[in-house]
Design a protein around this motif. Sequence first.
Motif, PDB file in Angstrom:
ATOM      1  N   VAL A   9       0.932  -1.132  -0.069  1.00 45.09           N
ATOM      2  CA  VAL A   9      -0.050  -0.253   0.069  1.00 45.09           C
ATOM      3  C   VAL A   9       0.941   1.195  -0.051  1.00 45.09           C
ATOM      4  CG1 VAL A   9      -1.574   1.357   1.332  1.00 45.09           C
ATOM      5  CG2 VAL A   9      -2.148  -0.967   1.017  1.00 45.09           C
ATOM      6  N   GLU A  10       2.018   1.341   0.853  1.00 48.16           N
ATOM      7  CA  GLU A  10       3.033   2.417   0.777  1.00 48.16           C
ATOM      8  C   GLU A  10       3.619   2.509  -0.631  1.00 48.16           C
ATOM      9  OE1 GLU A  10       5.261   1.535   4.036  1.00 48.16           O
ATOM     10  OE2 GLU A  10       4.022   2.432   5.733  1.00 48.16           O
ATOM     11  N   LYS A  11       4.002   1.711  -1.176  1.00 53.13           N
ATOM     12  CA  LYS A  11       4.403   1.586  -2.453  1.00 53.13           C
ATOM     13  C   LYS A  11       3.616   2.260  -3.669  1.00 53.13           C
ATOM     14  CE  LYS A  11       7.161  -1.078  -5.856  1.00 53.13           C
ATOM     15  NZ  LYS A  11       7.749  -2.470  -6.052  1.00 53.13           N
ATOM     16  N   LEU A  12       2.265   1.755  -3.311  1.00 55.55           N
ATOM     17  CA  LEU A  12       1.364   2.131  -4.351  1.00 55.55           C
ATOM     18  C   LEU A  12       0.865   3.714  -3.996  1.00 55.55           C
ATOM     19  CD1 LEU A  12      -1.317  -0.793  -4.680  1.00 55.55           C
ATOM     20  CD2 LEU A  12       0.264   0.019  -6.478  1.00 55.55           C
ATOM     21  N   THR A  13       0.964   3.717  -2.961  1.00 48.29           N
ATOM     22  CA  THR A  13       0.705   5.501  -2.479  1.00 48.29           C
ATOM     23  C   THR A  13       1.907   6.368  -3.047  1.00 48.29           C
ATOM     24  OG1 THR A  13      -0.521   4.516  -0.510  1.00 48.29           O
ATOM     25  CG2 THR A  13       0.442   6.833  -0.681  1.00 48.29           C
ATOM     26  N   GLN A  14       3.161   5.975  -2.699  1.00 53.45           N
ATOM     27  CA  GLN A  14       4.187   6.674  -3.645  1.00 53.45           C
ATOM     28  C   GLN A  14       4.055   6.676  -5.031  1.00 53.45           C
ATOM     29  OE1 GLN A  14       6.149   8.396  -2.055  1.00 53.45           O
ATOM     30  NE2 GLN A  14       7.488   8.768  -3.846  1.00 53.45           N
ATOM     31  N   THR A  15       3.444   5.550  -5.490  1.00 55.51           N
ATOM     32  CA  THR A  15       3.560   5.446  -7.202  1.00 55.51           C
ATOM     33  C   THR A  15       2.500   6.625  -7.435  1.00 55.51           C
ATOM     34  OG1 THR A  15       4.412   3.427  -7.251  1.00 55.51           O
ATOM     35  CG2 THR A  15       2.977   4.207  -9.167  1.00 55.51           C
ATOM     36  N   VAL A  16       1.395   6.528  -6.552  1.00 56.62           N
ATOM     37  CA  VAL A  16       0.059   7.510  -6.889  1.00 56.62           C
ATOM     38  C   VAL A  16       0.778   8.963  -7.127  1.00 56.62           C
ATOM     39  CG1 VAL A  16      -2.070   8.552  -6.339  1.00 56.62           C
ATOM     40  CG2 VAL A  16      -1.679   5.782  -6.632  1.00 56.62           C
ATOM     41  N   HIS A  17       1.559   9.269  -5.940  1.00 56.29           N
ATOM     42  CA  HIS A  17       1.816  10.523  -5.863  1.00 56.29           C
ATOM     43  C   HIS A  17       2.914  10.970  -6.709  1.00 56.29           C
ATOM     44  CE1 HIS A  17       3.115  14.216  -3.318  1.00 56.29           C
ATOM     45  NE2 HIS A  17       4.541  13.810  -3.675  1.00 56.29           N
ATOM     46  N   GLU A  18       3.682  10.005  -7.155  1.00 56.03           N
ATOM     47  CA  GLU A  18       4.756  10.184  -8.349  1.00 56.03           C
ATOM     48  C   GLU A  18       4.045  10.755  -9.730  1.00 56.03           C
ATOM     49  OE1 GLU A  18       7.315   7.187  -8.200  1.00 56.03           O
ATOM     50  OE2 GLU A  18       8.329   7.893  -6.588  1.00 56.03           O
ATOM     51  N   LEU A  19       2.791   9.824  -9.837  1.00 54.22           N
ATOM     52  CA  LEU A  19       2.055  10.081 -11.157  1.00 54.22           C
ATOM     53  C   LEU A  19       1.243  11.431 -10.804  1.00 54.22           C
ATOM     54  CD1 LEU A  19       0.586   6.545 -11.583  1.00 54.22           C
ATOM     55  CD2 LEU A  19       2.248   7.677 -12.953  1.00 54.22           C
ATOM     56  N   GLU A  20       0.760  11.817  -9.743  1.00 57.53           N
ATOM     57  CA  GLU A  20       0.029  13.046  -9.854  1.00 57.53           C
ATOM     58  C   GLU A  20       0.986  14.340 -10.015  1.00 57.53           C
ATOM     59  OE1 GLU A  20      -1.230  12.894  -5.590  1.00 57.53           O
ATOM     60  OE2 GLU A  20      -3.079  11.899  -6.149  1.00 57.53           O
ATOM     61  N   GLU A  21       2.144  13.981  -9.442  1.00 51.62           N
ATOM     62  CA  GLU A  21       3.353  15.146  -9.799  1.00 51.62           C
ATOM     63  C   GLU A  21       3.758  15.089 -11.218  1.00 51.62           C
ATOM     64  OE1 GLU A  21       6.544  14.347  -7.391  1.00 51.62           O
ATOM     65  OE2 GLU A  21       5.689  15.232  -5.602  1.00 51.62           O
ATOM     66  N   ALA A  22       3.881  14.038 -12.014  1.00 51.09           N
ATOM     67  CA  ALA A  22       3.948  14.012 -13.474  1.00 51.09           C
ATOM     68  C   ALA A  22       2.884  14.575 -14.158  1.00 51.09           C
ATOM     69  CB  ALA A  22       4.274  12.606 -13.800  1.00 51.09           C
ATOM     70  N   VAL A  23       1.531  14.353 -13.621  1.00 56.72           N
ATOM     71  CA  VAL A  23       0.351  15.080 -14.277  1.00 56.72           C
ATOM     72  C   VAL A  23       0.528  16.693 -14.172  1.00 56.72           C
ATOM     73  CG1 VAL A  23      -2.140  15.244 -14.259  1.00 56.72           C
ATOM     74  CG2 VAL A  23      -0.931  12.921 -14.407  1.00 56.72           C
ATOM     75  N   LEU A  24       0.897  16.978 -12.893  1.00 53.86           N
ATOM     76  CA  LEU A  24       1.057  18.538 -12.854  1.00 53.86           C
ATOM     77  C   LEU A  24       1.761  18.932 -13.557  1.00 53.86           C
ATOM     78  CD1 LEU A  24       0.246  18.569  -8.840  1.00 53.86           C
ATOM     79  CD2 LEU A  24      -1.313  19.271 -10.811  1.00 53.86           C
ATOM     80  N   ALA A  25       3.159  18.263 -13.837  1.00 51.88           N
ATOM     81  CA  ALA A  25       4.331  18.927 -14.351  1.00 51.88           C
ATOM     82  C   ALA A  25       3.760  18.874 -15.678  1.00 51.88           C
ATOM     83  CB  ALA A  25       5.587  18.081 -14.075  1.00 51.88           C
ATOM     84  N   GLY A  26       3.153  17.758 -16.281  1.00 52.67           N
ATOM     85  CA  GLY A  26       2.750  17.921 -17.641  1.00 52.67           C
ATOM     86  C   GLY A  26       1.864  18.918 -18.031  1.00 52.67           C
ATOM     87  N   GLY A  27       0.914  19.291 -17.266  1.00 52.96           N
ATOM     88  CA  GLY A  27      -0.005  20.356 -17.259  1.00 52.96           C
ATOM     89  C   GLY A  27       0.559  21.797 -17.235  1.00 52.96           C
ATOM     90  N   ALA A  28       1.528  21.795 -16.553  1.00 58.00           N
ATOM     91  CA  ALA A  28       2.434  23.049 -16.590  1.00 58.00           C
ATOM     92  C   ALA A  28       3.131  23.269 -17.850  1.00 58.00           C
ATOM     93  CB  ALA A  28       3.366  23.217 -15.266  1.00 58.00           C
ATOM     94  N   ALA A  29       3.677  22.241 -18.440  1.00 54.50           N
ATOM     95  CA  ALA A  29       4.450  22.244 -19.707  1.00 54.50           C
ATOM     96  C   ALA A  29       3.431  22.576 -20.751  1.00 54.50           C
ATOM     97  CB  ALA A  29       5.092  20.903 -20.091  1.00 54.50           C
ATOM     98  N   ALA A  30       2.176  22.107 -20.620  1.00 54.43           N
ATOM     99  CA  ALA A  30       1.108  22.227 -21.620  1.00 54.43           C
ATOM    100  C   ALA A  30       0.614  23.815 -21.712  1.00 54.43           C
ATOM    101  CB  ALA A  30       0.168  21.392 -21.619  1.00 54.43           C
ATOM    102  N   ASN A  31       0.765  24.362 -20.450  1.00 57.50           N
ATOM    103  CA  ASN A  31       0.252  25.780 -20.394  1.00 57.50           C
ATOM    104  C   ASN A  31       1.559  26.565 -20.721  1.00 57.50           C
ATOM    105  OD1 ASN A  31      -2.059  25.175 -19.178  1.00 57.50           O
ATOM    106  ND2 ASN A  31      -1.384  25.339 -17.042  1.00 57.50           N
ATOM    107  N   ALA A  32       2.895  26.320 -20.594  1.00 52.60           N
ATOM    108  CA  ALA A  32       3.843  26.869 -21.246  1.00 52.60           C
ATOM    109  C   ALA A  32       3.899  26.920 -22.698  1.00 52.60           C
ATOM    110  CB  ALA A  32       5.202  26.483 -20.729  1.00 52.60           C
TER     111      ALA A  32
END
Length: 71
Positions: A9-32
């Motif tokens: 569960v901890e590993k999956l939680t970390q993976t979800v967190h990393e994916l959320e960060e990647a999505v946010l970074a992708g959104g920021a790049a798309a805005n730029a």
Amino acid sequence: MDRQKVAEVEKLTQTVHELEEAVLAGGAAANAVRDYQRKVQEMNEEKKLLEREVARAKVSANRVATVFGPG
């Protein structure tokens, strides 16, 4: 067995967190990218406007040269 599930569960939680960060970074790049595209479009419009003004100035200069002729 419970420790293993907790670790999973901890590993999956970390993976979800990393994916959320990647999505946010992708959104920021798309805005730029959209911002830069808009700026390029604005600059192209300004370029066209300046080219028209230069063309008008050339026409005016040619008229003046025609009226006054070569000395």
